[in-house]
Design a protein around this motif. Structure first.
Motif, PDB file in Angstrom:
ATOM      1  N   LEU A   1      12.454  -0.722  -5.719  1.00  0.00           N
ATOM      2  CA  LEU A   1      12.753  -1.547  -4.545  1.00  0.00           C
ATOM      3  C   LEU A   1      12.310  -2.979  -4.740  1.00  0.00           C
ATOM      4  CD1 LEU A   1      11.405   0.876  -1.760  1.00  0.00           C
ATOM      5  CD2 LEU A   1      13.756   0.732  -2.606  1.00  0.00           C
ATOM      6  N   SER A   2      12.959  -3.890  -4.026  1.00  0.00           N
ATOM      7  CA  SER A   2      12.510  -5.286  -4.000  1.00  0.00           C
ATOM      8  C   SER A   2      11.261  -5.383  -3.118  1.00  0.00           C
ATOM      9  CB  SER A   2      13.604  -6.178  -3.424  1.00  0.00           C
ATOM     10  OG  SER A   2      13.794  -5.880  -2.042  1.00  0.00           O
ATOM     11  N   GLY A   3      10.598  -6.535  -3.164  1.00  0.00           N
ATOM     12  CA  GLY A   3       9.415  -6.743  -2.329  1.00  0.00           C
ATOM     13  C   GLY A   3       9.728  -6.591  -0.848  1.00  0.00           C
ATOM     14  N   GLY A   4      10.868  -7.133  -0.438  1.00  0.00           N
ATOM     15  CA  GLY A   4      11.261  -7.037   0.961  1.00  0.00           C
ATOM     16  C   GLY A   4      11.521  -5.601   1.376  1.00  0.00           C
ATOM     17  N   GLU A   5      12.145  -4.833   0.481  1.00  0.00           N
ATOM     18  CA  GLU A   5      12.416  -3.418   0.780  1.00  0.00           C
ATOM     19  C   GLU A   5      11.114  -2.623   0.858  1.00  0.00           C
ATOM     20  OE1 GLU A   5      16.875  -2.946  -1.188  1.00  0.00           O
ATOM     21  OE2 GLU A   5      15.099  -2.695  -2.446  1.00  0.00           O
ATOM     22  N   GLN A   6      10.168  -2.934  -0.041  1.00  0.00           N
ATOM     23  CA  GLN A   6       8.880  -2.246   0.009  1.00  0.00           C
ATOM     24  C   GLN A   6       8.159  -2.530   1.328  1.00  0.00           C
ATOM     25  OE1 GLN A   6       6.370  -2.098  -3.618  1.00  0.00           O
ATOM     26  NE2 GLN A   6       8.022  -3.189  -4.644  1.00  0.00           N
TER      27      GLN A   6
ATOM     28  N   VAL B   1      10.682   6.878  -0.988  1.00  0.00           N
ATOM     29  CA  VAL B   1      10.669   6.162   0.295  1.00  0.00           C
ATOM     30  C   VAL B   1      10.461   7.156   1.436  1.00  0.00           C
ATOM     31  CG1 VAL B   1      12.141   4.912   1.932  1.00  0.00           C
ATOM     32  CG2 VAL B   1      12.048   4.199  -0.475  1.00  0.00           C
ATOM     33  N   PHE B   2      11.238   8.236   1.415  1.00  0.00           N
ATOM     34  CA  PHE B   2      11.118   9.251   2.465  1.00  0.00           C
ATOM     35  C   PHE B   2       9.704   9.821   2.519  1.00  0.00           C
ATOM     36  CE2 PHE B   2      11.177  13.480   4.224  1.00  0.00           C
ATOM     37  CZ  PHE B   2      12.011  13.371   5.319  1.00  0.00           C
ATOM     38  N   GLU B   3       9.167  10.167   1.353  1.00  0.00           N
ATOM     39  CA  GLU B   3       7.835  10.793   1.291  1.00  0.00           C
ATOM     40  C   GLU B   3       6.739   9.835   1.753  1.00  0.00           C
ATOM     41  OE1 GLU B   3       8.881  13.795  -2.452  1.00  0.00           O
ATOM     42  OE2 GLU B   3       8.003  11.814  -2.819  1.00  0.00           O
ATOM     43  N   ASN B   4       6.890   8.548   1.430  1.00  0.00           N
ATOM     44  CA  ASN B   4       5.899   7.558   1.856  1.00  0.00           C
ATOM     45  C   ASN B   4       5.820   7.473   3.376  1.00  0.00           C
ATOM     46  OD1 ASN B   4       4.300   5.505   0.050  1.00  0.00           O
ATOM     47  ND2 ASN B   4       6.154   5.992  -1.126  1.00  0.00           N
TER      48      ASN B   4
ATOM     49  N   LYS C   1       0.820  -1.225   0.000  1.00  0.00           N
ATOM     50  CA  LYS C   1       0.000   0.000   0.000  1.00  0.00           C
ATOM     51  C   LYS C   1       0.853   1.274   0.000  1.00  0.00           C
ATOM     52  CE  LYS C   1      -3.924  -2.230   2.354  1.00  0.00           C
ATOM     53  NZ  LYS C   1      -4.744  -2.450   1.173  1.00  0.00           N
ATOM     54  N   LEU C   2       1.951   1.249  -0.760  1.00  0.00           N
ATOM     55  CA  LEU C   2       2.802   2.432  -0.856  1.00  0.00           C
ATOM     56  C   LEU C   2       2.292   3.363  -1.956  1.00  0.00           C
ATOM     57  CD1 LEU C   2       6.337   0.761  -0.587  1.00  0.00           C
ATOM     58  CD2 LEU C   2       4.933   1.726   1.248  1.00  0.00           C
TER      59      LEU C   2
END
Length: 231
Positions: free
Chosen positions: A140-145, A98-101, A91-92
């Motif tokens: 990003l990878s799934g894990g990073e997300q 990344v910072f803004e999310n 749900k990003l």
């Protein structure tokens, strides 16, 4: 001391389906609890009631001293501020970094920019993504997300983190990396409740395990006893 207390909780949907019945449960502050059980056993309904997406038909649910079932819709924010939620799908916001999310979760409270920056950097460091703050989800990878989703869920310092199948889309190695991140968050004092189908993770983590069946607690294994009895 209990963070969560459910007393004689029942949930029947308008369709007539009773998802939770006669549920009594206590979860202490700082605990890490897995909730497992077959599809349709009431796992999702239980956690939705904790963060007040659903209301119990009867019984009482107290989270952090708040009687969740009695909250008016306009007051739901009172409980949501105490709870972070992580889902299977991340749900990003795809067009935000990344910072803004992560910062978005604080901006809605109107915090000063310097305070937002400090808090976001701190949680991204905790989840191991400080070097990815300018990346977009597609990079990003799934894990990073999922790490970004976790950072967003905890940036406001919730007392409780609810994880609904957070490793469901990840391979076994990445799943364990996510579990290590959750372990670190738990060590900092955050209570964690995690719904999962991944029994291997449950066995490896040696936490308290609650097994649901037909909306009731079938078994409640104390920390470290589940893997012992279910090898």
């Amino acid at each position: 001391m209990d963070l969560i207390k459910l007393t004689n909780v029942k949930k029947t949907y308008r369709t007539g389906v009773t998802a939770i019945q006669d549920l009594n449960l206590r979860i202490a502050k700082g605990d890490f609890v897995f909730i497992i059980g077959s599809t349709g056993c009431g796992k999702s309904t239980l956690i939705k009631m904790l963060y007040r997406e659903e209301k119990p038909t009867s019984g009482q649910i107290v989270v952090g001293g708040i009687d969740v079932g009695k909250l008016r819709n306009g007051k739901v924010y009172k409980i949501r501020r105490k709870i972070g939620v992580v889902f299977q799908d991340y749900k990003l916001l795809p067009k935000s970094t990344v910072f803004e999310n992560v910062a978005f979760a604080l901006e809605i409270f109107g915090l000063p920019k310097d305070e937002i920056y400090a808090k976001v950097i701190k949680v991204l460091e905790l989840v191991g993504l400080k070097n990815k703050i300018k990346n977009y989800p597609s990079q990003l990878s799934g894990g990073e997300q999922q790490r970004v989703a976790i950072a967003r869920a905890i940036v406001n310092g919730p007392k409780l983190l609810i994880c609904d199948e957070p490793t469901g889309n990840l391979d076994p190695e990445t799943s364990m990396e996510i579990m290590q991140v959750l372990e670190e968050i738990n060590k900092l004092g955050t209570t964690i409740i995690m719904v999962t189908h991944d029994i291997n993770i449950v066995k490896q983590m040696n936490k308290r395990v609650i097994v649901l069946d037909s909306g009731r607690v079938l078994k409640d294994y104390e920390k470290g006893t589940y893997s012992h009895e279910n090898n």
